[in-house]
Design an enzyme around this catalytic site. Structure first.
Site, PDB file in Angstrom:
ATOM      1  N   THR A   1       0.849  -1.200   0.000  1.00 17.73           N
ATOM      2  CA  THR A   1       0.000   0.000   0.000  1.00 17.73           C
ATOM      3  C   THR A   1       0.886   1.252   0.000  1.00 17.73           C
ATOM      4  O   THR A   1       2.040   1.208   0.424  1.00 17.73           O
ATOM      5  CB  THR A   1      -0.904   0.039   1.255  1.00 17.73           C
ATOM      6  OG1 THR A   1      -0.103  -0.286   2.398  1.00 17.73           O
ATOM      7  CG2 THR A   1      -2.037  -0.964   1.165  1.00 17.73           C
TER       8      THR A   1
ATOM      9  N   VAL B   1      10.795   9.401  21.231  1.00 16.36           N
ATOM     10  CA  VAL B   1       9.409   9.670  20.846  1.00 16.36           C
ATOM     11  C   VAL B   1       8.580   8.385  20.779  1.00 16.36           C
ATOM     12  O   VAL B   1       7.478   8.312  21.333  1.00 16.36           O
ATOM     13  CB  VAL B   1       9.375  10.397  19.480  1.00 16.36           C
ATOM     14  CG1 VAL B   1       8.010  10.965  19.234  1.00 16.36           C
ATOM     15  CG2 VAL B   1      10.411  11.489  19.429  1.00 16.36           C
TER      16      VAL B   1
ATOM     17  N   HIS C   1     -10.384  34.086  23.282  1.00 19.88           N
ATOM     18  CA  HIS C   1     -10.550  33.669  24.665  1.00 19.88           C
ATOM     19  C   HIS C   1     -11.830  32.845  24.800  1.00 19.88           C
ATOM     20  O   HIS C   1     -12.860  33.211  24.207  1.00 19.88           O
ATOM     21  CB  HIS C   1     -10.660  34.897  25.572  1.00 19.88           C
ATOM     22  CG  HIS C   1     -10.966  34.541  26.998  1.00 19.88           C
ATOM     23  ND1 HIS C   1     -10.007  34.040  27.849  1.00 19.88           N
ATOM     24  CD2 HIS C   1     -12.128  34.566  27.697  1.00 19.88           C
ATOM     25  CE1 HIS C   1     -10.572  33.802  29.025  1.00 19.88           C
ATOM     26  NE2 HIS C   1     -11.859  34.109  28.962  1.00 19.88           N
TER      27      HIS C   1
ATOM     28  N   GLY D   1       1.940   5.304   1.026  1.00 20.07           N
ATOM     29  CA  GLY D   1       1.954   6.054   2.282  1.00 20.07           C
ATOM     30  C   GLY D   1       3.175   5.813   3.157  1.00 20.07           C
ATOM     31  O   GLY D   1       3.375   6.498   4.164  1.00 20.07           O
TER      32      GLY D   1
HETATM   33  P1  FAD Z   1       8.996   6.489   4.604  1.00 24.04           P
HETATM   34  O1  FAD Z   1       7.688   6.937   5.121  1.00 24.04           O
HETATM   35  O2  FAD Z   1       9.802   5.570   5.434  1.00 24.04           O
HETATM   36  O3  FAD Z   1       8.693   5.828   3.192  1.00 24.04           O
HETATM   37  C1  FAD Z   1       9.670   5.213   2.426  1.00 24.04           C
HETATM   38  C2  FAD Z   1       9.028   4.144   1.575  1.00 24.04           C
HETATM   39  O4  FAD Z   1       9.998   3.672   0.646  1.00 24.04           O
HETATM   40  C3  FAD Z   1       8.564   2.920   2.356  1.00 24.04           C
HETATM   41  O5  FAD Z   1       7.258   2.580   2.000  1.00 24.04           O
HETATM   42  C4  FAD Z   1       9.544   1.828   1.945  1.00 24.04           C
HETATM   43  O6  FAD Z   1       8.933   0.553   1.952  1.00 24.04           O
HETATM   44  C5  FAD Z   1       9.891   2.266   0.529  1.00 24.04           C
HETATM   45  N1  FAD Z   1      11.192   1.777   0.052  1.00 24.04           N
HETATM   46  C6  FAD Z   1      12.382   1.781   0.705  1.00 24.04           C
HETATM   47  N2  FAD Z   1      13.367   1.325  -0.106  1.00 24.04           N
HETATM   48  C7  FAD Z   1      12.776   1.034  -1.283  1.00 24.04           C
HETATM   49  C8  FAD Z   1      13.260   0.534  -2.520  1.00 24.04           C
HETATM   50  N3  FAD Z   1      14.549   0.295  -2.716  1.00 24.04           N
HETATM   51  N4  FAD Z   1      12.371   0.335  -3.510  1.00 24.04           N
HETATM   52  C9  FAD Z   1      11.047   0.603  -3.357  1.00 24.04           C
HETATM   53  N5  FAD Z   1      10.548   1.090  -2.220  1.00 24.04           N
HETATM   54  C10 FAD Z   1      11.405   1.313  -1.200  1.00 24.04           C
HETATM   55  N6  FAD Z   1       6.619  11.507  12.081  1.00 24.04           N
HETATM   56  C11 FAD Z   1       5.849  12.591  12.324  1.00 24.04           C
HETATM   57  O7  FAD Z   1       6.120  13.659  11.764  1.00 24.04           O
HETATM   58  N7  FAD Z   1       4.779  12.531  13.170  1.00 24.04           N
HETATM   59  C12 FAD Z   1       4.453  11.393  13.821  1.00 24.04           C
HETATM   60  O8  FAD Z   1       3.480  11.377  14.582  1.00 24.04           O
HETATM   61  C13 FAD Z   1       5.240  10.229  13.596  1.00 24.04           C
HETATM   62  N8  FAD Z   1       4.951   9.075  14.217  1.00 24.04           N
HETATM   63  C14 FAD Z   1       5.695   7.960  13.954  1.00 24.04           C
HETATM   64  C15 FAD Z   1       5.390   6.792  14.636  1.00 24.04           C
HETATM   65  C16 FAD Z   1       6.128   5.638  14.404  1.00 24.04           C
HETATM   66  C17 FAD Z   1       5.764   4.356  15.131  1.00 24.04           C
HETATM   67  C18 FAD Z   1       7.195   5.668  13.460  1.00 24.04           C
HETATM   68  C19 FAD Z   1       7.977   4.419  13.167  1.00 24.04           C
HETATM   69  C20 FAD Z   1       7.521   6.837  12.801  1.00 24.04           C
HETATM   70  C21 FAD Z   1       6.776   8.003  13.052  1.00 24.04           C
HETATM   71  N9  FAD Z   1       7.089   9.216  12.429  1.00 24.04           N
HETATM   72  C22 FAD Z   1       6.328  10.325  12.697  1.00 24.04           C
HETATM   73  C23 FAD Z   1       8.206   9.348  11.486  1.00 24.04           C
HETATM   74  C24 FAD Z   1       7.675   9.313  10.028  1.00 24.04           C
HETATM   75  O9  FAD Z   1       6.975   8.102   9.836  1.00 24.04           O
HETATM   76  C25 FAD Z   1       8.817   9.431   9.054  1.00 24.04           C
HETATM   77  O10 FAD Z   1       9.587  10.573   9.334  1.00 24.04           O
HETATM   78  C26 FAD Z   1       8.294   9.548   7.629  1.00 24.04           C
HETATM   79  O11 FAD Z   1       7.508   8.426   7.290  1.00 24.04           O
HETATM   80  C27 FAD Z   1       9.443   9.667   6.630  1.00 24.04           C
HETATM   81  O12 FAD Z   1       8.930   9.770   5.351  1.00 24.04           O
HETATM   82  P2  FAD Z   1       9.772   9.285   4.078  1.00 24.04           P
HETATM   83  O13 FAD Z   1       8.903   9.573   2.908  1.00 24.04           O
HETATM   84  O14 FAD Z   1      11.133   9.853   4.107  1.00 24.04           O
HETATM   85  O15 FAD Z   1       9.955   7.705   4.244  1.00 24.04           O
HETATM   86  P1  NAD Z   2      14.566   8.593  19.202  1.00 21.38           P
HETATM   87  O1  NAD Z   2      15.856   8.991  18.595  1.00 21.38           O
HETATM   88  O2  NAD Z   2      13.492   9.577  19.363  1.00 21.38           O
HETATM   89  O3  NAD Z   2      14.820   7.983  20.657  1.00 21.38           O
HETATM   90  C1  NAD Z   2      15.671   6.918  20.866  1.00 21.38           C
HETATM   91  C2  NAD Z   2      16.080   6.924  22.330  1.00 21.38           C
HETATM   92  O4  NAD Z   2      16.769   5.720  22.613  1.00 21.38           O
HETATM   93  C3  NAD Z   2      17.023   8.059  22.689  1.00 21.38           C
HETATM   94  O5  NAD Z   2      16.541   8.690  23.844  1.00 21.38           O
HETATM   95  C4  NAD Z   2      18.357   7.358  22.921  1.00 21.38           C
HETATM   96  O6  NAD Z   2      19.158   8.006  23.873  1.00 21.38           O
HETATM   97  C5  NAD Z   2      17.888   6.008  23.427  1.00 21.38           C
HETATM   98  N1  NAD Z   2      18.837   4.910  23.238  1.00 21.38           N
HETATM   99  C6  NAD Z   2      19.671   4.705  22.198  1.00 21.38           C
HETATM  100  N2  NAD Z   2      20.355   3.554  22.389  1.00 21.38           N
HETATM  101  C7  NAD Z   2      19.927   3.034  23.562  1.00 21.38           C
HETATM  102  C8  NAD Z   2      20.243   1.849  24.301  1.00 21.38           C
HETATM  103  N3  NAD Z   2      21.116   0.992  23.846  1.00 21.38           N
HETATM  104  N4  NAD Z   2      19.612   1.637  25.469  1.00 21.38           N
HETATM  105  C9  NAD Z   2      18.685   2.526  25.935  1.00 21.38           C
HETATM  106  N5  NAD Z   2      18.359   3.654  25.277  1.00 21.38           N
HETATM  107  C10 NAD Z   2      18.960   3.898  24.108  1.00 21.38           C
HETATM  108  O7  NAD Z   2      14.079   7.329  18.335  1.00 21.38           O
HETATM  109  P2  NAD Z   2      12.683   6.571  18.271  1.00 21.38           P
HETATM  110  O8  NAD Z   2      11.857   6.884  19.450  1.00 21.38           O
HETATM  111  O9  NAD Z   2      13.025   5.160  17.948  1.00 21.38           O
HETATM  112  O10 NAD Z   2      12.022   7.243  17.007  1.00 21.38           O
HETATM  113  C11 NAD Z   2      12.648   7.168  15.728  1.00 21.38           C
HETATM  114  C12 NAD Z   2      12.296   8.345  14.879  1.00 21.38           C
HETATM  115  O11 NAD Z   2      10.933   8.337  14.534  1.00 21.38           O
HETATM  116  C13 NAD Z   2      12.591   9.653  15.583  1.00 21.38           C
HETATM  117  O12 NAD Z   2      13.585  10.318  14.845  1.00 21.38           O
HETATM  118  C14 NAD Z   2      11.331  10.430  15.547  1.00 21.38           C
HETATM  119  O13 NAD Z   2      11.535  11.706  15.032  1.00 21.38           O
HETATM  120  C15 NAD Z   2      10.408   9.645  14.624  1.00 21.38           C
HETATM  121  N6  NAD Z   2       9.079   9.607  15.280  1.00 21.38           N
HETATM  122  C16 NAD Z   2       8.407  10.778  15.405  1.00 21.38           C
HETATM  123  C17 NAD Z   2       7.199  10.799  16.073  1.00 21.38           C
HETATM  124  C18 NAD Z   2       6.484  12.097  16.217  1.00 21.38           C
HETATM  125  O14 NAD Z   2       6.816  13.030  15.506  1.00 21.38           O
HETATM  126  N7  NAD Z   2       5.491  12.192  17.102  1.00 21.38           N
HETATM  127  C19 NAD Z   2       6.680   9.647  16.633  1.00 21.38           C
HETATM  128  C20 NAD Z   2       7.409   8.481  16.510  1.00 21.38           C
HETATM  129  C21 NAD Z   2       8.610   8.483  15.818  1.00 21.38           C
END
Ligand code: FAD
Ligand code: NAD
Length: 466
Positions: free
Chosen positions: A40, A184, A445, A42
Site C-alpha cells: 500500500t 518519541v 478567549h 503512504g
Molecule cells: P517512509 O515513510 O519511510 O517511506 C519510504 C518508503 O519507501 C517505504 O514505503 C519503503 O517501503 C519504501 N522503500 C524503501 N526502499 C525502497 C526501494 N529500494 N524500492 C522501493 N521502495 C522502497 N513523524 C511525524 O512527523 N509525526 C508522527 O506522529 C510520527 N509518528 C511515527 C510513529 C512511528 C511508530 C514511526 C515508526 C515513525 C513516526 N514518524 C512520525 C516518522 C515518520 O513516519 C517518518 O519521518 C516519515 O515516514 C518519513 O517519510 P519518508 O517519505 O522519508 O519515508
Molecule cells: P529517538 O531517537 O526519538 O529515541 C531513541 C532513544 O533511545 C534516545 O533517547 C536514545 O538516547 C535512546 N537509546 C539509544 N540507544 C539506547 C540503548 N542501547 N539503550 C537505551 N536507550 C537507548 O528514536 P525513536 O523513538 O526510535 O524514534 C525514531 C524516529 O521516529 C525519531 O527520529 C522520531 O523523530 C520519529 N518519530 C516521530 C514521532 C512524532 O513526531 N510524534 C513519533 C514516533 C517516531
C-alpha cells in the site's frame, strides 16, 4: 522532456516525502511514476508510523479518561470495558482509508504507481520488481527503518521482543512491558499500553528522556509521565535480552558501567532510533556514497552528487519527521521543474503525542544561549483559564527570544493541545516575528493558545494572568 526516457520523474518510495514529491511533480506537468515495495502507498507514516500510532493514542486516551477518573471530575461516571479487537480494528480502518486516499490522489494526478523494490542500474535506469524503468530525474525517498540493538533480537510474529510495528499490533495488553529508549516512539507507544493496563518501564541510556528537546521540557515531561505511571530507568543500558518461555529477560547495566541487573517483561519494545534505508538500492552502481550515519547528502536543492539523482525525507540528514519529508517532497519537485523549492530547516516543529502533548520549534534554550544573550518568557498552563477549566493543568509555554532584537528563536510547549498550538509559533518564526509581535496579536478567549501570548508577554516581564 521525457522523449528519451519513460518518465520525467521517478520517485523511489511512496512515504510522505515520496508521494508528495510525485503529486507535486505531476501537478507541474511532469510525467511521473512512484515505486514502492510495500503493498500500500503512504510509507512508514501511514502504514506503521504516524497514523496507526495516533489511532491507538487517541483511543487509549479516551479509555484512560474514562477509567482513570478524569471524566468523573466532570460528572460523567463510566466503567469502561476494553474491546481491544475493535480498538485495533479502527486503527486498521484509519490506515486503510488514508493509504487508499493516496491511491486515489495518484490516479487523480496521473502518477503511475510501480509496485516492487527499486534498484539503480545506472543514474537514469532503475529495476522495479524485475522491470526496467528510465527517468530523466530520480528522487530517492526510501525513508528509514528501525535501528537494531545488538543482543536484542526483534521478532514481531512472536510478539515478545518487538519494534514499533510489533508494538502497534499486540493482540492483548501485556501485564508488563519494557521500552528500550526514552525517545518519541518509546514514550508514545509506552503510554498507549500503560493506559490500557500494562506496567511500563522505560530504560533510557542517557540521564534524561527526549534528547534534542529543550532541557526544561525534558525534565517536566519526565515528571508528568512518571506521575502518570511510566517507570523510568535513566542512565541505563540494555546489554542483552533472551526469550524464556513467554517472557523476555533483559540484562541492564548503568550506562557508565557497574553492576548488572535483570528485568523480566511480557513484551519488550526496542525503540532506540531509526536508520536510513539504502540497502539493495544499488547506490554503488551509480557512485553515490552515504555519510557516516548512512544518510545520503544533498545540496539545499536536494540534488545529490550524481546528476539527475535527488534525495529527500528520512534518508537524508535532519529530523526524521513526516512533515519535513513532505515539505522536501514539494521543494524537490519544484526544483526539478525549474522553480525554486526551499525548506527552512530552522523552523521544523516536532510534537510528541502523549497527554499532555510535548512540542517545540526552533532553538532550545541551551542552543540559543550558545549563540548569544536571550530573554525567556514562561507561562504555566495552570494559569490558562481554558486548560484549568478543562482539568488540564500540566505543562507550560516557553518563548525564547534574542535579547537584543527580540526575534523569537524557539518556542516549547507542554499542553494537551501543544501539537496544534505550535503551528502558530512556527508561522510567527517563519515571518521573523518578535516576541512583541506574538504578545500584541489578539488571541481568542478562552483558548489554550492564550498561554503562548502570555509567555510572549512574559519575555518583557509583563504577563497579565500570573
Ligand atoms: P517512509 O515513510 O519511510 O517511506 C519510504 C518508503 O519507501 C517505504 O514505503 C519503503 O517501503 C519504501 N522503500 C524503501 N526502499 C525502497 C526501494 N529500494 N524500492 C522501493 N521502495 C522502497 N513523524 C511525524 O512527523 N509525526 C508522527 O506522529 C510520527 N509518528 C511515527 C510513529 C512511528 C511508530 C514511526 C515508526 C515513525 C513516526 N514518524 C512520525 C516518522 C515518520 O513516519 C517518518 O519521518 C516519515 O515516514 C518519513 O517519510 P519518508 O517519505 O522519508 O519515508
Ligand atoms: P529517538 O531517537 O526519538 O529515541 C531513541 C532513544 O533511545 C534516545 O533517547 C536514545 O538516547 C535512546 N537509546 C539509544 N540507544 C539506547 C540503548 N542501547 N539503550 C537505551 N536507550 C537507548 O528514536 P525513536 O523513538 O526510535 O524514534 C525514531 C524516529 O521516529 C525519531 O527520529 C522520531 O523523530 C520519529 N518519530 C516521530 C514521532 C512524532 O513526531 N510524534 C513519533 C514516533 C517516531
Amino acid at each position: 522532456m521525457a522523449d528519451q526516457f519513460d518518465y520525467d520523474v521517478l520517485v523511489i518510495g511512496a512515504g510522505p516525502g515520496g508521494y508528495v514529491a510525485a503529486i507535486r511533480a505531476a501537478q507541474l506537468g511532469l510525467k511521473t511514476a512512484c515505486a514502492d515495495s510495500r503493498a500500500t502507498l503512504g510509507g512508514t507514516c501511514l502504514n506503521v508510523g504516524c497514523i496507526p500510532s495516533k489511532a491507538l493514542l487517541h483511543a487509549s486516551e479516551y479509555f484512560e479518561a474514562a477509567a482513570g477518573g478524569a471524566m468523573a471530575k466532570m460528572g460523567i461516571k463510566v466503567k469502561p470495558e476494553l474491546d481491544l479487537p475493535t480498538m485495533q480494528g479502527q486503527r486498521l480502518d484509519a490506515v486503510k482509508g488514508l493509504t487508499g486516499g493516496i491511491e486515489f490522489l495518484f490516479k487523480k494526478n496521473k502518477v503511475d504507481w510501480l509496485k516492487g523494490h527499486a534498484t539503480f542500474k545506472d543514474a537514469h535506469t532503475v529495476d522495479v520488481g524485475g522491470k526496467s524503468v528510465t527517468a530523466k530525474n530520480i528522487v530517492i525517498a526510501t525513508g528509514s527503518s528501525v535501528t537494531p540493538l545488538p543482543g536484542v533480537e526483534v521478532d514481531n510474529d512472536k510478539g515478545i521482543i518487538v519494534d514499533s510495528t510489533g508494538a502497534l499490533e499486540l493482540s492483548k495488553v501485556p501485564a508488563s512491558m519494557v521500552v528500550i529508549g526514552g525517545g518519541v516512539i518509546g514514550l508514545e507507544l509506552g503510554s498507549v499500553w500503560r493506559r490500557l493496563g500494562a506496567k511500563v518501564t522505560v530504560v533510557e541510556f542517557l540521564d534524561q528522556i527526549l534528547p534534542g528537546m529543550d532541557g526544561d521540557v525534558r525534565k517536566e515531561a519526565n515528571k508528568i509521565l512518571a506521575r502518570q505511571g511510566l517507570e523510568f530507568k535513566l542512565g541505563t543500558k540494555v546489554t542483552g535480552a533472551a526469550v524464556k518461555g513467554k517472557k523476555a529477560v533483559l540484562t541492564l547495566e548503568p550506562a557508565a558501567g557497574g553492576k548488572a541487573e535483570t528485568l523480566e517483561a511480557d513484551v519488550v519494545l526496542v525503540s532506540i532510533g531509526r536508520r536510513p534505508n539504502t540497502d539493495g538500492l544499488g547506490l554503488d552502481t551509480i557512485g553515490l556514497a552515504t555519510n557516516k550515519r548512512g544518510q545520503i547528502e544533498t545540496d539545499h536543492e536536494f540534488a545529490t552528487s550524481v546528476a539527475g539523482v535527488w534525495a529527500i525525507g528520512d534518508v537524508i540528514p535532519g529530523p526524521m519527521l513526516a512533515h519535513k519529508a513532505e515539505d522536501e517532497g514539494i521543494a524537490v519537485a519544484e526544483n526539478i521543474a525549474g522553480l525554486t523549492g526551499i525548506v527552512n530547516h530552522d523552523v521544523i516543529p516536532s510534537v510528541v503525542y502523549t497527554m499532555p502533548e510535548i512540542a517545540g520549534v526552533g532553538l532550545t534554550e541551551e542552543a540559543a544561549k550558545e549563540r548569544g544573550a536571550v530573554k525567556i518568557g514562561k507561562f504555566p498552563m495552570l494559569a490558562n483559564s481554558r486548560a484549568k477549566t478543562n482539568h488540564e493543568p500540566d505543562g507550560f509555554v516557553k518563548v525564547i527570544a534574542d535579547a537584543e532584537s527580540d526575534k523569537v528563536l524557539g518556542v516549547w510547549i507542554i499542553a494537551s493541545v501543544a501539537g496544534t498550538m505550535i503551528a502558530q509559533a512556527a508561522q510567527a518564526m517563519e515571518f521573523g516575528a518578535t516576541s512583541e509581535d506574538i504578545a500584541y496579536t489578539c488571541h481568542a478567549h478562552p483558548t489554550h493558545s492564550e498561554a503562548l501570548k502570555e509567555a510572549a508577554m512574559a519575555v518583557q516581564g509583563k504577563p497579565i494572568h500570573i
